[in-house]
Design a protein around this motif. Sequence first.
Motif, short mmCIF file in Angstrom:
data_model
loop_
_atom_site.label_atom_id
_atom_site.label_comp_id
_atom_site.label_asym_id
_atom_site.label_seq_id
_atom_site.Cartn_x
_atom_site.Cartn_y
_atom_site.Cartn_z
N PRO B 278 0.76 -0.96 0.24
CA PRO B 278 -0.27 -0.43 -0.35
C PRO B 278 1.18 1.30 0.45
O PRO B 278 1.67 0.85 0.53
N VAL B 279 -0.14 2.16 -0.84
CA VAL B 279 1.03 3.38 -1.36
C VAL B 279 0.47 4.81 -0.59
O VAL B 279 1.27 5.90 -1.06
N GLY B 280 -0.54 4.92 -0.86
CA GLY B 280 -0.98 5.77 -0.03
C GLY B 280 -2.53 5.69 -0.68
O GLY B 280 -3.22 4.74 -0.60
N ALA B 281 -3.23 7.85 -0.82
CA ALA B 281 -4.63 6.92 -1.46
C ALA B 281 -4.88 8.25 -2.21
O ALA B 281 -4.08 9.39 -1.95
N TYR B 300 -2.06 1.27 -4.58
CA TYR B 300 -0.89 -0.30 -4.97
C TYR B 300 0.09 -0.23 -5.27
O TYR B 300 0.01 0.69 -6.70
N PHE B 351 4.30 10.78 -9.65
CA PHE B 351 4.63 11.15 -7.95
C PHE B 351 6.19 10.98 -7.15
O PHE B 351 7.21 11.32 -7.14
N ARG B 352 5.64 9.56 -7.44
CA ARG B 352 5.96 8.79 -6.16
C ARG B 352 7.36 8.15 -7.48
O ARG B 352 8.45 8.12 -5.97
N HIS B 353 7.80 7.97 -7.47
CA HIS B 353 9.19 7.34 -8.15
C HIS B 353 9.45 8.09 -9.38
O HIS B 353 10.16 7.64 -9.80
N GLY B 354 9.16 9.67 -8.53
CA GLY B 354 10.51 10.38 -9.52
C GLY B 354 10.14 11.00 -10.67
O GLY B 354 11.33 11.31 -11.85
N MET B 356 8.53 12.85 -11.99
CA MET B 356 7.72 15.01 -11.60
C MET B 356 9.24 15.49 -10.73
O MET B 356 9.61 14.61 -10.48
N PRO B 358 9.71 19.00 -9.40
CA PRO B 358 9.79 20.59 -8.29
C PRO B 358 9.90 21.70 -9.60
O PRO B 358 9.22 22.65 -8.97
N LEU B 367 0.02 17.65 -7.15
CA LEU B 367 0.14 16.77 -6.46
C LEU B 367 -0.75 16.97 -5.42
O LEU B 367 -2.12 16.10 -4.52
#
Lengths: 376, 376
Positions: B278-281, B300, B351-354, B356, B358, B367
């Motif tokens: 699980p990685v968030g929502a 997930y 986003f989580r895997h880089g 994107m 800033p 985000l």
Amino acid sequence: MAWTCNLHLSHKIPFSLASSRFISEASHAFSKSFTTPFPSRSSTTHTSIKSNSPTLSVSATGTFTWDDVVRISQPEILPDDSSDLTGFFEKIRICNRGSEKQSEFLPFAIDDQVVGYIHNGFASHLRKFQDVFVFPQDSSCGGHVSLHPMLSTPEERTSAVGDVVKCLGEELIPGIRNELYPVASSFGAPIFFSLERAAAPYFGIKAYGVQMNGYVERDGQKLLWTGKRSQEKATYPGMLDHLVAGGLPHGIACGENLVKECEEEAGIPRSIANEAIPVGAVSYMDIDGYRYKRDVLFCYDLKLPESFIPENQDGEVDSFKLIPVTHAANVIRRTQFFKPNCSLVFIDFLFRHGYMSPEYIGYLDLLQSLRSGDCS
Amino acid sequence: MAWTCNLHLSHKIPFSLASSRFISEASHAFSKSFTTPFPSRSSTTHTSIKSNSPTLSVSATGTFTWDDVVRISQPEILPDDSSDLTGFFEKIRICNRGSEKQSEFLPFAIDDQVVGYIHNGFASHLRKFQDVFVFPQDSSCGGHVSLHPMLSTPEERTSAVGDVVKCLGEELIPGIRNELYPVASSFGAPIFFSLERAAAPYFGIKAYGVQMNGYVERDGQKLLWTGKRSQEKATYPGMLDHLVAGGLPHGIACGENLVKECEEEAGIPRSIANEAIPVGAVSYMDIDGYRYKRDVLFCYDLKLPESFIPENQDGEVDSFKLIPVTHAANVIRRTQFFKPNCSLVFIDFLFRHGYMSPEYIGYLDLLQSLRSGDCS
């Protein structure tokens, strides 16, 4: 140079047991009785904390050693609590105080865009600088503080406000760093002027930083490189910190700033630092006296080679230690050893790397609370 | 069984060029002129879209093939746009329509807790069921809809509201699935009763689902397993979908539901499915006529072995294809081939895997927008 929350610990620890200020309330919540011989290098008095059942002994000075960290991080030292998010919620609350006091602040606007918030009490010190600040006729009726229209360029504003900050002196704005932060309504928006970093929370301007989770994978287990801040640091001396973190000054991009901080704080060469990936952001808003912090931290992950050993270059970090992520999570939930805003970035890491489960009570609330501040 | 957004495409595509409904406005924003011979298996008329400069040819029926997907996903087919988030923002807007129409809805509360929102027009159909629903005396003055106090147990409420849903019929609430969703104020809160899934948006109740990014790593590059929905599906036939996704029915935990869906949708054995983290929502809120969707998707990630080939078991997926993540990102930004809410989960993955940075304009806004709905 590390990004700091700028909170005085003595003000921010809400515990009734002042002597136990580095051990979280979460640690008190367990029913099973046992005693932890919690050693400290410190020669000062040790205090036993007894609440419900578990007893922890901790240095009354608030100093702690890596031995203390390792001891409290062990899963077996407290009954299994991996699904209990209480300790994490507590750390987020510590970064987000005083929302009920927002009415004590006046918006600070430039060209009709709100760039900050100024406390009524702090504003009274600014009123004497009539050629720099313009106040509403009757602040009890709303309105906002703005800059004098004669200050039309960023350079003029930076210079005039900078002079005011110098004039107010260390007594009102302690810890001058001679480092400028951009003043804008949001990230990437036009910059109206630049402001001394230490003054940022007194003007309630948005401040941005980068924090990096530096980790290695060994036998399928993730371990987090953790720094211990120098005892000489003005802010949070001796506390735990991320491997690399820094405020985002005027005129440098996030990624480039991270590479620079990697070199300065941990001796990570550019070739490795370039492998760091941006993974999102957290935010918080904290009101403490005259200060209104509105901070956004851009989060990065860097998976380091197992062979890499960090070496601090700028004297701001005392030492580093590699800690299993699950153990570091225990340190966050059970103690206040970490510099407060590190908790947000690390809890975000726990979410993204599968250490949190939707089945844990409060999962969505905790996830949301990582962006309690204005994340823009 | 797949978690669906339940929007009728013909209602939801905001483009003025109805025939181009699967090609995003974002694709029109580039200045360099070129022509893409965009083939389709479909024998129907092809339409050229010309806006600014680029010209794309696309099937007027809205059907598309894997060949179309592969073609439009190529980086070289449009000028470099990796830092342009416009296409992603557009996909998020599509999942979050009608916020200006919230005033057309009455809160639906049980035991003084808001569990949903009911449109005034839909409410008029419920008024005849006086032994089930209680209405405010004058709904123009506020107040809320509630259940009749005689319905005191979850079983009584489930049965009574279920009868009403049946009575209203397919004309008012199409697509009855005979699948129950729990009704609560937030995730993990006490469940007041259970409601037919198809009726959930008509009562504006919170609905939860799981979606999994199934990916492999090959030579340091990540590739995403993508499904193409069966043409027989009632919702979003033929559209692209995540490898595994499903609504969260009453009485099953997220993790267990995911394992079940892994088996049904992609033939992923439990031994591999258990590796999903699980990685968030993400969340969204969408108002369309009488329907008020308030959805939360638990995200997930599953890193699959390179050798694994998914095989659909329940007939809901036509075929699967492994697509480089950067190419899948192009499909999301340039087209509307993906089922709308998949975009949120996939953008979160980016986003989580880089993927994107800033430095991209709108990074923080994008985000934040991934949780535009009530994420609780």
